[in-house]
Design an enzyme around this catalytic site. Structure first.
Site: not given
Ligand code: COA
Length: 424
Positions: A16, A138, A167, A246-247
């Site tokens: 998001q 979030e 988010d 607010g106030g």
């Molecule tokens: N091709 C190949 N690999 C890809 C890719 C693509 N096109 N796009 C993503 N990936 C891989 C990434 O390189 C990563 O690999 P790695 O862990 O081996 O380095 C993997 O996919 C997963 O990415 P990640 O961001 O860790 O996803 P997740 O589902 O595990 O975590 C979140 C999701 C949101 C918790 C995390 O991305 C995060 O903390 N983001 C920052 C804060 C944020 O925006 N949070 C709110 C989200 S609304």
């Protein structure tokens, strides 16, 4: 022409926060190229689905006006394509977990080497510090940014809000950082890193609560209704129920129909400037001259009784009748509108704040359009892309792969399966 016409965005966002940011930039005219993993795509495509095998509303409502290319960025040919995209685009936006881009081989140093004009914008849960490596969603941001500790009722637990301030709120902050960096690039010719941490974004939106934290050192917070009730303050800014920030004292009061309708309520503010009108409307004209009620300080220990009296009046009216009576008198109030009422509100349709969009697989659905209106850059909301819908188009039109070079990329498998009609 659109405000950001000609700006190309390499959109590595998912879920998001990041998609909120790139959707806004797309609405302002940027060409947003969303890069997704072949066969998988943004996880939200499949989350909270209401129709089997069709992109969820979660995804469609955050990814309008974008193009989608599928690309395995961990594959050698995929990396070649990604390098070309980095060179071609102005901005890279990502909200991967900390370190993911470095592990992919596209950290800040590499990005600068490939394209010194590139602006690299990230959402992370936390800025540098003890929690910088954490994955964050979030409600974690709402809790760690000061929102949950200050939301809810005094005698209840910390509470998260329905507004997605962690988010979507951080996505909006990031969009501002990006256009600011773009403006600076006009002068310097250089790109830069832009970071919006979710904790920071939430704290920014809770600014008035940090104000109150410091005011506490100098005595009780008199506008909080707990002060009037004689409940002592602790060390930290407390939860204030429906007190106004607010106030001017405010509270949510019941309206006609509250027994069956959970949203038959109105927010009512007893603004000092219109106190006389408030007294007349609620049938207490004598309060205008009564020294116990005439001036705001005298009213502070009677706030609960005053709102009970206001409520005795609002319960005789619908929330819209209250609005109709109070608005001409400049008494600030707001009906509690349900999502159903908002979805059906004609004026929001007219301004493009609520938009109906047609999707080839799900049919028509409602979305929130662009909440910011520019008089010289009109927004037309177009549907979100299907997974990989623009892969061939981006490879050829943006990156210049044609003929044999295009066939080589497709044959490598780095861009996943290409639908026959798209490849032709
Ligand atoms: N091709 C190949 N690999 C890809 C890719 C693509 N096109 N796009 C993503 N990936 C891989 C990434 O390189 C990563 O690999 P790695 O862990 O081996 O380095 C993997 O996919 C997963 O990415 P990640 O961001 O860790 O996803 P997740 O589902 O595990 O975590 C979140 C999701 C949101 C918790 C995390 O991305 C995060 O903390 N983001 C920052 C804060 C944020 O925006 N949070 C709110 C989200 S609304």
């Amino acid at each position: 022409m659109k405000a950001l016409e000609g700006v190309k965005i390499l959109d590595f966002t998912h879920v998001q926060s990041g998609p909120t940011c790139t959707q806004l930039l797309a609405w302002f005219g940027a060409d947003v190229i969303k890069v997704e993993r072949p066969g998988v795509g943004d996880a939200t495509r499949g989350q909270l689905r209401d129709i089997p095998d069709v992109d969820s509303l979660y995804f469609t409502m955050l990814n309008h006006n974008k193009r989608s290319i599928t690309l395995n960025t961990k594959d050698e040919t995929g990396k070649e394509v990604l390098e070309r995209l980095v060179k071609e685009c102005d901005i890279l936006v990502e909200n991967f977990a900390p370190g993911a881009l470095d592990r992919m081989g596209f950290g800040w140093d590499r990005i600068q080497e490939l394209n010194p004009r590139m602006i690299m914008a990230s959402v992370k849960g936390f800025g540098p510090g003890p929690y910088e490596d954490c994955k964050v969603y979030e409600n974690v941001a709402q809790c760690t940014g000061g929102s949950a500790s200050t939301t809810g009722f005094l005698d209840g637990p910390p509470t998260v809000t329905g507004a997605q301030i962690g988010d979507s709120g951080t996505g909006v902050h990031l969009a501002l950082g990006i256009v600011t960096a773009l403006y600076q690039r006009e002068q310097t010719g250089r790109g830069q890193k832009v970071l919006a941490a979710m904790q920071d974004g939430v704290l920014n939106l809770c600014r008035v609560k940090l104000r109150d934290q410091q005011r506490l050192e100098h005595g009780p917070l008199n506008e909080y209704s707990q002060a009037g009730q004689g409940i002592p303050f602790g060390e930290a800014t407390p939860r204030a129920g429906n007190d106004s920030g607010g106030g001017q004292p405010g509270w949510i009061v019941k309206c006609k129909g509250w027994e069956t309708d959970p949203n038959a309520y109105v927010y009512f503010i007893t603004q000092a400037a219109v106190w006389g009108s408030v007294c007349d409307v609620i049938g207490k004209p004598e309060w205008k001259e009564d020294p116990d009620y005439a001036k705001p300080p005298a009213r502070l220990d009677k706030i609960a009784h005053i709102f009970d009296t206001i409520e005795a009046w609002t319960k005789t009216k619908t929330k819209f009748e209250v609005m109709d009576i109070c608005n001409p008198l400049d008494i600030p109030c707001g009906p509690i509108l349900s999502m159903k009422e908002l979805a059906e509100e004609p004026s929001l349709r007219e301004t493009g704040t609520i938009v109906e969009v047609d999707h080839p697989e799900r049919g028509k659905y409602l979305t929130v359009g662009c909440p910011v209106k520019l008089s010289d850059s009109e927004v037309e909301v177009t549907r979100s892309p299907l997974l990989g819908e623009h892969t061939v188009e981006v490879l050829s039109d943006v990156l210049g792969y044609t003929g044999e070079s295009l066939e080589r990329i497709i044959a490598s498998g780095a861009v996943g399966e290409i639908k026959a009609e798209a490849a032709e």
